[in-house]
Scaffold this active site. Structure first.
Site, mmCIF file in Angstrom:
data_model
loop_
_atom_site.group_PDB
_atom_site.id
_atom_site.type_symbol
_atom_site.label_atom_id
_atom_site.label_comp_id
_atom_site.label_asym_id
_atom_site.label_seq_id
_atom_site.Cartn_x
_atom_site.Cartn_y
_atom_site.Cartn_z
ATOM 1 N N SER A 141 88.069 -77.280 -35.647
ATOM 2 C CA SER A 141 89.183 -77.176 -34.682
ATOM 3 C C SER A 141 88.188 -78.570 -33.206
ATOM 4 C CB SER A 141 88.648 -76.099 -33.446
ATOM 5 O OG SER A 141 89.242 -76.403 -32.352
ATOM 6 N N TYR A 154 82.611 -70.723 -29.398
ATOM 7 C CA TYR A 154 83.628 -70.954 -31.148
ATOM 8 C C TYR A 154 83.171 -71.977 -30.521
ATOM 9 C CZ TYR A 154 87.831 -72.099 -32.837
ATOM 10 O OH TYR A 154 89.067 -72.251 -33.565
#
Length: 248
Positions: A141, A154
């Site tokens: 990401s 995350y």
């Protein structure tokens, strides 16, 4: 779209919807036999039927060693070997730092990072046992670069994925196996549409060099390239796909 992946078997984890499903559809369109693995068994079957081209669904929990072992036993029995692995399965939370406890941390790390390790371990062991070169592509990401708020665990997990792919490239290059990461920006996927992240599109677009909303197909295009022989000389890299939001 082409036959550049003809004769290849591709495993895409977390492919019942969103980016994973778009990746599976693109790899199938390029000639690969695609295995859709998802904890959502019914969703995986529906995605495989919709994609066609011989796509198959095998339910698995990437955070469970037992489930991953069963997944690869089924692959070995039905297809023989995976040529292309796309680690896409992920939990994308939206939780303030003050609410992050150990249970949350371990859940996110368990699926997003440990799951990537477990599936990569099994896939690359299978590739080497069969004497076949291969591709490992992990979806990370751009939040790793941006330090996006409300995503601490995350971001830690996705940073680990990026580092892991760099290490894996070094470990496995001698076997003709490449390992790369793709870092999507905010993408209008099924999961994002039903999450607080949906409210961030206007702000994110303001930061992008190219305007518009990221779509799952934008990520799938890059993964398809990395899966092909065109990318045979690329390994240990992180390809950022976010319309130039992050520039480095």
């Amino acid at each position: 779209m082409s036959d550049r992946l003809a004769g290849k078997t591709a495993l895409v984890t977390g492919a019942a919807q969103g980016i994973g499903r778009a990746i599976a559809a693109r790899l199938a369109a390029d000639g690969a036999t695609v295995i859709i693995s998802d904890l959502n068994e019914a969703g995986g079957v529906a995605a495989a039927e919709a994609i066609g081209h011989g796509a198959k669904a095998i339910s698995a929990d990437v955070s469970s060693p037992t489930s991953v072992t069963a997944l690869f036993e089924a692959i070995d029995a039905e297809m023989g070997c995976v040529d292309i692995l796309v680690n896409n399965a992920s939990i994308v939370p939206f939780i303030a730092w003050d609410d992050v406890d150990l249970d949350h941390w371990q859940q996110i790390i368990g699926t997003n990072l440990t799951g990537t390790f477990l599936v990569s371990r099994a896939a690359t062991d299978q590739m080497r046992a069969k004497g076949k070169p291969g591709r490992v592509i992990s979806i990370a990401s751009n939040a790793f670069f941006a330090g996006t708020p409300n995503m601490a665990a995350y971001i830690a997990a996705k940073g680990g994925v990026i580092g892991f792919m760099r290490a894996l490239a070094t470990e496995l290059g001698a076997y003709g196996i490449t390992a790369n990461s793709v870092t999507p920006g905010l993408t209008e996927s099924d999961g994002v549409k039903t999450s607080p992240h949906m409210a961030a599109f206007d702000f994110v677009e303001m930061l992008q060099a190219v305007k518009g909303r990221g779509q799952p197909e934008h990520i799938a295009d890059v993964v398809a390239f990395l899966a092909s022989d065109d990318a045979r000389w690329i390994s240990g890299q992180t390809i950022n796909v976010d319309a130039g939001m992050v520039r480095y």
